[in-house]
Scaffold this motif. Structure first.
Motif, short mmCIF file in Angstrom:
data_model
loop_
_atom_site.label_atom_id
_atom_site.label_comp_id
_atom_site.label_asym_id
_atom_site.label_seq_id
_atom_site.Cartn_x
_atom_site.Cartn_y
_atom_site.Cartn_z
N PRO A 3 0.80 -1.23 0.00
CA PRO A 3 0.00 0.00 0.00
C PRO A 3 0.83 1.27 0.00
O PRO A 3 0.40 2.29 -0.56
CB PRO A 3 -0.83 -0.13 1.29
CG PRO A 3 -1.00 -1.60 1.47
CD PRO A 3 0.30 -2.19 1.01
N ASP A 4 2.02 1.24 0.61
CA ASP A 4 2.86 2.44 0.62
C ASP A 4 3.76 2.53 -0.61
O ASP A 4 4.60 3.44 -0.70
CB ASP A 4 3.71 2.50 1.89
CG ASP A 4 4.70 1.35 2.00
OD1 ASP A 4 4.71 0.46 1.10
OD2 ASP A 4 5.47 1.32 2.97
N GLY A 5 3.62 1.59 -1.55
CA GLY A 5 4.42 1.60 -2.76
C GLY A 5 5.71 0.81 -2.68
O GLY A 5 6.44 0.72 -3.67
N SER A 6 5.99 0.22 -1.55
CA SER A 6 7.22 -0.55 -1.40
C SER A 6 7.19 -1.80 -2.26
O SER A 6 6.16 -2.48 -2.37
CB SER A 6 7.42 -0.94 0.06
OG SER A 6 8.48 -1.87 0.19
N VAL A 7 8.35 -2.14 -2.86
CA VAL A 7 8.46 -3.37 -3.65
C VAL A 7 9.16 -4.47 -2.85
O VAL A 7 9.40 -5.56 -3.37
CB VAL A 7 9.22 -3.13 -4.97
CG1 VAL A 7 8.55 -2.02 -5.77
CG2 VAL A 7 10.69 -2.81 -4.73
N ALA A 8 9.48 -4.21 -1.59
CA ALA A 8 10.23 -5.19 -0.79
C ALA A 8 9.47 -6.50 -0.67
O ALA A 8 10.05 -7.59 -0.79
CB ALA A 8 10.54 -4.61 0.59
N GLY A 9 8.17 -6.43 -0.40
CA GLY A 9 7.38 -7.65 -0.28
C GLY A 9 7.33 -8.41 -1.59
O GLY A 9 7.37 -9.65 -1.60
N THR A 10 7.20 -7.70 -2.70
CA THR A 10 7.20 -8.34 -4.01
C THR A 10 8.51 -9.06 -4.27
O THR A 10 8.53 -10.21 -4.73
CB THR A 10 6.95 -7.31 -5.12
OG1 THR A 10 5.70 -6.66 -4.90
CG2 THR A 10 6.92 -7.98 -6.48
N MET A 11 9.61 -8.41 -3.98
CA MET A 11 10.91 -9.03 -4.21
C MET A 11 11.10 -10.26 -3.34
O MET A 11 11.66 -11.27 -3.77
CB MET A 11 12.03 -8.02 -3.97
CG MET A 11 12.07 -6.87 -4.98
SD MET A 11 12.38 -7.41 -6.69
CE MET A 11 14.13 -7.88 -6.58
N ALA A 12 10.62 -10.21 -2.09
CA ALA A 12 10.72 -11.37 -1.22
C ALA A 12 9.90 -12.53 -1.77
O ALA A 12 10.35 -13.69 -1.77
CB ALA A 12 10.27 -11.00 0.19
N ALA A 13 8.68 -12.24 -2.23
CA ALA A 13 7.84 -13.28 -2.83
C ALA A 13 8.49 -13.84 -4.09
O ALA A 13 8.46 -15.06 -4.34
CB ALA A 13 6.46 -12.73 -3.14
N ASN A 14 9.09 -12.97 -4.89
CA ASN A 14 9.77 -13.43 -6.10
C ASN A 14 10.90 -14.39 -5.78
O ASN A 14 11.11 -15.40 -6.48
CB ASN A 14 10.31 -12.24 -6.89
CG ASN A 14 9.22 -11.44 -7.59
OD1 ASN A 14 8.14 -11.97 -7.86
ND2 ASN A 14 9.50 -10.19 -7.89
N ARG A 15 11.64 -14.09 -4.72
CA ARG A 15 12.73 -14.99 -4.34
C ARG A 15 12.18 -16.35 -3.91
O ARG A 15 12.75 -17.40 -4.26
CB ARG A 15 13.56 -14.35 -3.22
CG ARG A 15 14.54 -13.29 -3.71
CD ARG A 15 15.50 -12.87 -2.61
NE ARG A 15 14.83 -12.09 -1.58
CZ ARG A 15 14.67 -10.77 -1.64
NH1 ARG A 15 15.13 -10.10 -2.67
NH2 ARG A 15 14.06 -10.13 -0.65
N ARG A 16 11.09 -16.34 -3.16
CA ARG A 16 10.51 -17.62 -2.74
C ARG A 16 10.04 -18.43 -3.96
O ARG A 16 10.26 -19.65 -4.03
CB ARG A 16 9.34 -17.37 -1.79
CG ARG A 16 9.75 -16.80 -0.44
CD ARG A 16 8.59 -16.85 0.55
NE ARG A 16 7.44 -16.06 0.13
CZ ARG A 16 7.25 -14.78 0.45
NH1 ARG A 16 8.17 -14.12 1.15
NH2 ARG A 16 6.16 -14.14 0.06
N ILE A 17 9.40 -17.76 -4.90
CA ILE A 17 8.91 -18.45 -6.09
C ILE A 17 10.07 -18.97 -6.93
O ILE A 17 10.08 -20.13 -7.38
CB ILE A 17 8.00 -17.51 -6.91
CG1 ILE A 17 6.71 -17.23 -6.14
CG2 ILE A 17 7.69 -18.12 -8.28
CD1 ILE A 17 5.86 -16.13 -6.75
N ALA A 18 11.07 -18.12 -7.17
CA ALA A 18 12.21 -18.53 -8.00
C ALA A 18 12.96 -19.70 -7.37
O ALA A 18 13.38 -20.64 -8.06
CB ALA A 18 13.14 -17.35 -8.23
#
Length: 493
Positions: free
Chosen positions: A154-169
């Motif tokens: 919600p605040d525009g941070s991509v940190a959560g997205t990058m963490a999820a991407n690492r888990r998926i990759a």
């Protein structure tokens, strides 16, 4: 690119692939294709005429003598053998979609003269069940609606997205198997030519939709003289550097272009799902609700994620804009959110299907072209996007698992050119949230003299025989049945 709830220089390697031509991979000693063994297809609701077989192809076309995989192929024969011209391949969207059942489905919407002229062919592309299926076996939380697109926090941070991407990759590297390295648009095109050869067809016609237009363009580029009549419907940007990143970023402007159509519908008097009195009020209400749900999510037991938050609302908006028939889903969610309630949990595909879609989609996008690996790059672009395009809140410039993908692309991205026969017809709706006209014009320009484009004054993703109009449908049908194309680009009002 298709939503799941409704998304390369040729290796002139070894004996099978030389200058874009492929020798039949199932050839007999005489050089003719070995007969395919057709049998009843698995599944419910299929046309009894549809039969299925498998075609063996190399896992790695650079190593044609190495491991092989089987592709599932379906067929409904021409309904009038005396009028038969050849085979028409139905190429699905995605990446992660399959056309295996399409001869029984959308293929039966084709006019009689087209069904007379062609065998209708469907294929489950590599990685898609039952064609050597792959799965990353990610945690169920990674299959939620807000991870189907890379929505920032919600605040525009991509940190959560990058963490999820690492888990998926990491899950894909751990569980995906060797085939994950060899799922790409170029290999999808090579597989098509292997299917053509196995069918014994000298040339192949195709009707490709959404991401399938990128595959169809790849096939026309790599195997130009194996193509007959090619229809590319709802067209992807073929940018040779950004590849699939260009598709994602296109949502910025396409949502802004398409939301007004929803807003007009959602403010129309007499609409039982009316959410506001004017189109401008609909937009203001949507942005206000999304911001409120960012701060105060509403519990939604049984959903994934188990709350109605701002990104769930935004994702529902994006999905609903694919087809005007889906506008009520967004309106009903907005009305419920206003009341502080939630509607019944939407039906979701089986988890196995979601796992497969995520695995094949990620592998295709990430193997087609390299993505930046720095979170700072995405954070900067997301902030710019959020400021300019509030409806999509920065999602179109955020990272996919490609930012941390464990393998580098094996080939340069596909570069579409104007070299080859002039036998391609593009059909494109004027208002298409997934593959907007700006993307279609990029593909039209790249194909040059090879193509003619029909732009249709209509709204929604998928034009021909779906969300187009009578003029566009008639133009495409005429081309498939007779080969007659407009002399120049055409606008269908």
């Amino acid at each position: 690119m298709h939503q799941i709830t409704k998304s390369a220089a040729l290796i002139a390697a070894a004996s099978g692939v030389v200058f874009g031509l492929v020798t039949p991979l199932t050839a007999s000693a005489s050089g003719a294709p070995a007969p395919l063994k057709w049998a009843e297809c698995e599944g419910d609701g299929l046309d009894p005429r549809q039969r299925c077989t498998t075609v063996s192809v190399p896992m790695d076309y650079a190593d044609p003598g190495g491991p092989r995989i089987d592709l599932a192929v379906s067929r409904i024969p021409s309904e009038k053998p005396s009028a038969r011209r050849g085979a028409l391949l139905l190429i699905a969207g995605g990446p992660g979609g399959s056309s295996l059942d399409d001869p029984s489905g959308k293929g039966q919407k084709l006019p009689q003269e087209v069904r007379d002229a062609y065998d209708l062919i469907g294929v489950a592309p590599r990685g898609n069940a039952p064609s050597a299926p792959v799965s990353c076996e990610v945690d169920r939380s990674e299959l939620g609606v807000t991870t189907q697109r890379p929505w920032p926090a919600p605040d525009g941070s991509v940190a959560g997205t990058m963490a999820a991407n690492r888990r998926i990759a990491e899950a894909c590297a751990r569980n995906g198997g060797e085939l994950m390295k060899h799922i790409s648009t170029k290999n999808n095109a090579r597989d098509i030519d292997s299917v053509r050869a196995a069918l014994g067809e000298r040339r192949l016609s195709a009707w490709a939709v959404s991401y399938g237009t990128y595959v169809g363009a790849a096939y026309s580029e790599l195997f130009p003289h194996r193509t007959d009549r090619i229809v590319l419907d709802s067209n992807q940007n073929p940018d040779p550097v950004r590849a699939q990143r260009a598709w994602l970023q296109a949502f910025e402007e396409s949502v802004e272009d398409n939301f007004p159509e929803f807003a007009k519908w959602a403010s129309a008097p007499g609409n039982p799902d009316r959410v506001a009195g004017t189109a401008a009020e609909v937009r203001r209400l949507f942005l206000r609700l999304a911001a409120r749900l960012d701060r105060e999510p509403i519990p939604w037991p049984g959903a994934n994620p188990a709350e109605l938050n701002g990104n769930v609302l935004r994702h529902t908006m994006l999905n609903s804009l694919y087809d005007p028939d889906d506008y009520p889903a967004l309106a009903e969610l907005m009305l419920a959110a206003q009341r502080g309630t939630v509607p019944p949990v939407p039906q979701s595909p089986p988890e196995a299907a979601l796992q497969g879609y995520l695995a094949v989609g990620s592998a295709t996008v990430c193997n087609d072209a390299a993505w930046p690996g720095s979170a700072a790059v995405y954070q900067k672009e997301v902030a710019e996007s959020r400021a300019k395009y509030p409806l999509t809140a920065g999602m179109p410039r955020n990272a996919l698992p490609c930012a941390v993908w464990p393998w580098q692309p094996k080939e340069a991205p596909l570069r579409v050119t104007d070299r080859g026969p002039s036998n391609i017809l593009l059909v494109q709706n004027e208002r298409d949230v997934a593959t907007p006209p700006s993307s279609a014009r990029k593909l039209r320009d790249a194909l040059g003299r090879r193509a003619v484009m029909v732009t249709v004054n209509s709204t929604g993703h998928d034009s021909y025989l779906a969300n187009g109009n009578a003029c566009g449908d008639a133009t495409v049908s005429r081309f498939l049945a007779t080969g007659q194309r407009p002399a120049r680009d055409l606008y269908c009002d």
